[in-house]
Structures are given as structure tokens and as C-alpha cells.
Write an enzyme that holds these catalytic residues in place. Structure first.
Site, PDB file in Angstrom:
ATOM      1  N   HIS A 102      38.866  35.757  52.056  1.00 29.09           N
ATOM      2  CA  HIS A 102      39.753  36.928  52.035  1.00 29.09           C
ATOM      3  C   HIS A 102      38.934  38.202  51.931  1.00 29.09           C
ATOM      4  CE1 HIS A 102      39.519  38.416  47.860  1.00 29.09           C
ATOM      5  NE2 HIS A 102      39.300  37.161  47.529  1.00 29.09           N
ATOM      6  N   CYS A 103      39.503  39.264  52.458  1.00 26.91           N
ATOM      7  CA  CYS A 103      38.957  40.610  52.249  1.00 26.91           C
ATOM      8  C   CYS A 103      40.054  41.427  51.584  1.00 26.91           C
ATOM      9  CB  CYS A 103      38.458  41.217  53.560  1.00 26.91           C
ATOM     10  SG  CYS A 103      39.687  41.307  54.884  1.00 26.91           S
ATOM     11  N   TRP A 104      40.109  42.718  51.815  1.00 28.48           N
ATOM     12  CA  TRP A 104      41.104  43.552  51.125  1.00 28.48           C
ATOM     13  C   TRP A 104      42.509  43.337  51.677  1.00 28.48           C
ATOM     14  CZ3 TRP A 104      43.285  45.567  47.324  1.00 28.48           C
ATOM     15  CH2 TRP A 104      44.175  46.648  47.408  1.00 28.48           C
ATOM     16  N   TYR A 110      43.335  40.273  49.609  1.00 32.08           N
ATOM     17  CA  TYR A 110      43.403  40.494  48.167  1.00 32.08           C
ATOM     18  C   TYR A 110      44.606  41.363  47.783  1.00 32.08           C
ATOM     19  CZ  TYR A 110      41.802  41.964  43.485  1.00 32.08           C
ATOM     20  OH  TYR A 110      41.705  42.228  42.136  1.00 32.08           O
TER      21      TYR A 110
END
Length: 347
Positions: A96-98, A125
Site C-alpha cells: 500500500h501507499c497513501w 493507507y
């Protein structure tokens, strides 16, 4: 199936963690501010590189930012694969990223090409944060709030309740703070509010909603941490058992817990409540410390904290407040008393 098509929703995450490892590809600064407790870190960009790409995006164009990102990432591709293999030897990863965008998509593509079975979290996230904060409201628990004036030994009693098989959510333990001016003594640095909420949810999600859950009576702030609003609302509408111990017993508890700290540390804590104590009482507290009269110093502190607690109790919103006298300082006996009291009063 291509990696870009392999997505999971946040709600699916925990059921997959027995088989898959979780990896956060945001920058170190983002990760340190707050991360999913099970997540390792494999940043696509370091903090400085992300600033460079963001500046290029704003000043030039999305295309130039993309090309700049490729220039920065290309030399690190081999190390990404090696680090991912070290973290997940079976090559099963959730990324995952933002916001579940280009960073996690790019890393997922690379690792897919390297033979990984890789998924990405839809919404990243940000979706995780929205999900857990909603759960504190959407998932009601059978909370019993353990209250009592400062020095009642509530932390020790909660530990005894847990040892007796009761469910306990230790908010002060998660916050690394005991909630008063003296609360940071002997504790590690407090996490960010964001990380506190993430860590709290990790315990919250394991609690059985059909069984009693004990929490300590708190103000909404614990040091510089704040209890999530949804859970705070649950606490304020739950039954409160208010322990009643004599001043003498509470002084003994405080001396047992705090006399181990230096006079400099204790004096600094008294300094934080100097205005509320008043100049004379503050000076008397410092003189008691210098005379190694910790009982007197504790009694002076309680003169302030008793007023503060009584005000909080008088303004408490719980519809069901129980006052329970206790004539000892034995946490195990207190835990047994509380369990029996709840059974008798159907709490």
C-alpha cells in the site's frame, strides 16, 4: 492476472495476513508518522526524492514528474526485489501507499515481474485510516469503565483483571503515559496520535464484542494523545465503577509507584502543576522531596488531583455510576471484587 488488477479492500486485509506479508511503500517520514502495525517499510522514494517529484509535478508537468520518478527509482529496482524477498521469502505480499495509486502500483508491477504474488490495498493507507476510525463507532463493545481518584492503583488492577481472564483495553499503556503531570515518568516516548489510533485498533479488533471490556476512566487526552471520538463516545455512555480508597492507601500506592524516580524528575512534574497547586503548596512539595518525605509530597499532589477528579466525576455523562468502597491495596483482591460486583449487578 496482472498485478495492477489484484486489489483487496481494507476489510479483507486481516484475513490475508496469515499467508501474506504487508509492506508500506510510502516514504520513511510518512511511515514514522503512522503506519499499519503489521507493515514493513519498503519506500519507493526517500523523503527528499518525494519532494523532488512533487516539486516537478507542480512546476513542470505530471509527465516530467513521472520521468523524474523513473530516473530516481531505476537504480534501486534490484535492491527493492532483494529487500522484498528478505521480508517475504515466500514472495506473497500486500502493498500500500497513501491512496493506492502510482507508488504501490509501480512497486506491485516490479515485484509481479520478479515472481511475487502481490496485491495492493484499494485506497491505500488513507482507506485504512478511514476504516479503522469508523469501526470505533460502528462496532459497539460492552465497556465497563474503571474509575477512582488518583492513587487507587487502577493500572495494577487492570493488569490483575487481565490475568483473571477479563478483556482489558489499556489506553495508558498504548499511549505510553499515565495521564497526569507525572504520567511520562518511566515511559517511552509517546507515539503520534495517528499511530496511537492504529495500535489501539489492533487491540480493539481482537476484542469479543459479546464479553465485558474494561477500560480506565480517562479524560479524552492522555498526555498529548487523544482517544478517538467514536471510542470516547462509547466510554462516556458506559457504566462507570468508581473505586473509593482512603487517602492513606492512595498515598501508599503513589509512593510505591513513584519514589523510585529522582527528585529532579519529580520536581519537574510538580513544576507542570505549579500554577494549579499555588506557590505555597508547590514550595511545600519541593521541600518534602528534598527531605525525602515522599508521603507528604504525594499527599500534596493528591490535594490537587482529588479536586480535578471530583470535577470530572460530577460532570461525567455515564447514566450508570457505581461507587465501590475498597479497604486494601491488593490488585488481585480488587479484581475479584470487581468481577463479583459486575456479576451481581449484571454489568
Amino acid at each position: 492476472m496482472q498485478a495492477k488488477d489484484k486489489k483487496i479492500e481494507v476489510a479483507q486485509l486481516w484475513s490475508m495476513l496469515n499467508e501474506y506479508r504487508l509492506m508500506d511503500v510510502r516514504t520513511p517520514a510518512e511511515y514514522n508518522k503512522g503506519h499499519i502495525p503489521q507493515a514493513g517499510t519498503l519506500p519507493l522514494f526517500n523523503d527528499g526524492e518525494r519532494i523532488i517529484v512533487g516539486t516537478t509535478y507542480k512546476k513542470d508537468s505530471p509527465k516530467e514528474a513521472f520521468l523524474k520518478g523513473l530516473d530516481l527509482v531505476a537504480p534501486k529496482m534490484t535492491s527493492f526485489i532483494k529487500d522484498a524477498e528478505a521480508f517475504a521469502p515466500d514472495k506473497k505480499l500486500i502493498l500500500h501507499c497513501w491512496r493506492g495509486g502510482r507508488r504501490s502500483g509501480s512497486m506491485a508491477w516490479l515485484l509481479d515481474m520478479a515472481g511475487f504474488d502481490v496485491y495492493a490495498i484499494t485506497g491505500g493507507y488513507k482507506a485504512y485510516r478511514n476504516f479503522i476510525l469508523q469501526q470505533f463507532t460502528k462496532r459497539p463493545l460492552q465497556i465497563v469503565v474503571l474509575g477512582g481518584r488518583t492513587g487507587c492503583g487502577k493500572t495494577h488492577i487492570l493488569q490483575a483483571l487481565r490475568a483473571a481472564g477479563e478483556q482489558v483495553l489499556d489506553l495508558e499503556g498504548l499511549a505510553n503515559h499515565k495521564g497526569s503531570a507525572f504520567g511520562a515518568l518511566g515511559e517511552a516516548a509517546q507515539p503520534s496520535v495517528e499511530q496511537f489510533e492504529n495500535d489501539m485498533y489492533e487491540q480493539f479488533r481482537h476484542l469479543d464484542a459479546n464479553r465485558r471490556v474494561w477500560v480506565e476512566n480517562e479524560s479524552r487526552s492522555i498526555g498529548r494523545i487523544y482517544i478517538p471520538q467514536g471510542f470516547w463516545d462509547q466510554m462516556r455512555s458506559s457504566p462507570l465503577i468508581n473505586l473509593e480508597l482512603s487517602l492513606e492507601l492512595r498515598v501508599e500506592n503513589l509512593v510505591s509507584d513513584y519514589a523510585q524516580y529522582s527528585n529532579e524528575e519529580l520536581g519537574a512534574a510538580f513544576m507542570r502543576i505549579r500554577k494549579r497547586l499555588g506557590g505555597l503548596r508547590f514550595q511545600q512539595a519541593i521541600e518534602a522531596l528534598e527531605a525525602v518525605d515522599y508521603h507528604q509530597a504525594a499527599a500534596i499532589a493528591l490535594a490537587y488531583y482529588d479536586k480535578s477528579y471530583q470535577y470530572m466525576l460530577d460532570n461525567h455523562s455515564s447514566p450508570d455510576i457505581h461507587n465501590l468502597p475498597v479497604d486494601h491495596n491488593d490488585p488481585q483482591r480488587s479484581a475479584e471484587l470487581l468481577i463479583n460486583y459486575c456479576a451481581q449487578n449484571q454489568l
